[in-house]
Scaffold this motif. Structure first.
Motif, PDB file in Angstrom:
ATOM      1  N   CYS A 188      -0.318 -10.607   4.437  1.00 41.11           N
ATOM      2  CA  CYS A 188       0.651  -9.649   3.929  1.00 41.11           C
ATOM      3  C   CYS A 188       2.008  -9.930   4.580  1.00 41.11           C
ATOM      4  CB  CYS A 188       0.177  -8.230   4.243  1.00 41.11           C
ATOM      5  SG  CYS A 188       1.188  -6.966   3.497  1.00 41.11           S
ATOM      6  N   PRO A 189       3.085 -10.041   3.798  1.00 43.91           N
ATOM      7  CA  PRO A 189       4.395 -10.379   4.362  1.00 43.91           C
ATOM      8  C   PRO A 189       5.085  -9.225   5.085  1.00 43.91           C
ATOM      9  CG  PRO A 189       4.556 -10.122   2.000  1.00 43.91           C
ATOM     10  CD  PRO A 189       3.101  -9.980   2.345  1.00 43.91           C
ATOM     11  N   VAL A 190       4.490  -8.040   5.074  1.00 47.48           N
ATOM     12  CA  VAL A 190       5.050  -6.880   5.782  1.00 47.48           C
ATOM     13  C   VAL A 190       3.956  -6.289   6.673  1.00 47.48           C
ATOM     14  CG1 VAL A 190       6.744  -6.370   3.974  1.00 47.48           C
ATOM     15  CG2 VAL A 190       4.496  -5.293   3.879  1.00 47.48           C
ATOM     16  N   THR A 191       4.320  -5.351   7.543  1.00 51.75           N
ATOM     17  CA  THR A 191       3.340  -4.730   8.428  1.00 51.75           C
ATOM     18  C   THR A 191       2.267  -4.031   7.604  1.00 51.75           C
ATOM     19  OG1 THR A 191       5.066  -4.397  10.086  1.00 51.75           O
ATOM     20  CG2 THR A 191       3.033  -3.149  10.362  1.00 51.75           C
ATOM     21  N   LEU A 192       1.029  -4.295   7.952  1.00 54.76           N
ATOM     22  CA  LEU A 192      -0.119  -3.761   7.212  1.00 54.76           C
ATOM     23  C   LEU A 192      -0.837  -2.701   8.046  1.00 54.76           C
ATOM     24  CD1 LEU A 192      -2.020  -4.025   4.706  1.00 54.76           C
ATOM     25  CD2 LEU A 192      -3.233  -5.792   5.978  1.00 54.76           C
ATOM     26  N   TYR A 193      -1.115  -1.569   7.413  1.00 52.61           N
ATOM     27  CA  TYR A 193      -1.843  -0.477   8.061  1.00 52.61           C
ATOM     28  C   TYR A 193      -3.071  -0.117   7.238  1.00 52.61           C
ATOM     29  CZ  TYR A 193       2.506   0.350  10.637  1.00 52.61           C
ATOM     30  OH  TYR A 193       3.615   0.215  11.423  1.00 52.61           O
ATOM     31  N   ASN A 194      -4.113   0.307   7.932  1.00 53.83           N
ATOM     32  CA  ASN A 194      -5.326   0.827   7.298  1.00 53.83           C
ATOM     33  C   ASN A 194      -5.334   2.346   7.473  1.00 53.83           C
ATOM     34  OD1 ASN A 194      -7.899   0.682   6.019  1.00 53.83           O
ATOM     35  ND2 ASN A 194      -8.878   0.851   8.019  1.00 53.83           N
ATOM     36  N   ILE A 195      -5.861   3.040   6.478  1.00 51.32           N
ATOM     37  CA  ILE A 195      -6.004   4.492   6.570  1.00 51.32           C
ATOM     38  C   ILE A 195      -7.488   4.786   6.749  1.00 51.32           C
ATOM     39  CG2 ILE A 195      -5.581   6.708   5.469  1.00 51.32           C
ATOM     40  CD1 ILE A 195      -3.641   5.302   3.616  1.00 51.32           C
ATOM     41  N   PRO A 196      -7.905   5.155   7.964  1.00 49.61           N
ATOM     42  CA  PRO A 196      -9.328   5.423   8.177  1.00 49.61           C
ATOM     43  C   PRO A 196      -9.842   6.595   7.348  1.00 49.61           C
ATOM     44  CG  PRO A 196      -8.067   5.733  10.218  1.00 49.61           C
ATOM     45  CD  PRO A 196      -7.119   5.285   9.168  1.00 49.61           C
TER      46      PRO A 196
END
Length: 192
Positions: free
Chosen positions: A123-131
């Motif tokens: 991913c070219p941007v910061t990637l976050y997961n939503i638990p």
């Protein structure tokens, strides 16, 4: 049968057509999303937890950091072609240095699955997961990616659902949304 020339419309001047198209895009940008998508301007929970690829936990308030953000929201169960089409356009925008304040938010089956899939799909941007699986938008987890602008107050605005078949619309959205985000963040610095 001979046509009555008085009833035939005159040819459309290309400049008139181009100007009408530009005006339609402005009208569409300003009114289409709020009329169609019930999530527009919805306040998101500022305490929603997010986990990055280093397993560090953040809240929505931490992520906004008093700035507008362009957000790509998708799930790893979404159409791979759809997700990859959006990621490709975001990568192109990032290579042109027009992405400064953008993130991607995804949902995975587990923390392990998130890390594995994040490595497989750069991913070219910061990637976050939503638990928790959701930030509270109706459009989530419906098997297609979408984009929106996140305000410093945590509201989802300018929501857009791209179609991999119409990359031109996605490029136009990214141009407009990134311009809005960059301009809004720049102007916010001088409001105090």
């Amino acid at each position: 049968m001979k046509k009555d020339k008085s009833k035939v419309a005159p040819p459309i001047n290309e400049n008139v057509y181009a100007n009408a198209l530009k005006e339609a895009k402005v009208v569409l940008w300003d009114s289409y999303v709020p009329l169609i998508v019930e999530d527009d301007y919805k306040q998101l929970n500022p305490k929603t937890p997010f986990i990055d690829t280093t397993n560090k936990t953040f809240t929505l308030s931490d992520i906004t950091a008093k700035k507008y953000k362009l957000v790509m929201r998708y799930s790893f169960v979404d159409c791979d072609q759809c997700v990859n089409a959006v990621l490709k356009q975001i990568k192109e925008a990032a290579q042109q240095n027009s992405i400064k304040d953008a993130i991607a938010i995804t949902t995975s089956a587990s923390a392990r699955d998130f890390l594995i899939r994040a490595r497989e799909t750069p991913c070219p941007v910061t990637l976050y997961n939503i638990p928790d699986g959701s930030v509270g938008l109706h459009m989530e987890n419906r098997n297609f990616p979408f984009l929106f602008v996140l305000t410093p107050e945590g509201r989802a605005i300018k929501i857009f659902m791209p179609a991999k078949e119409n990359i031109g619309q996605l490029k136009e959205y990214l141009t407009k949304a990134l311009s809005f985000v960059n301009t809004s963040n720049h102007n916010a610095k001088f409001k105090f």
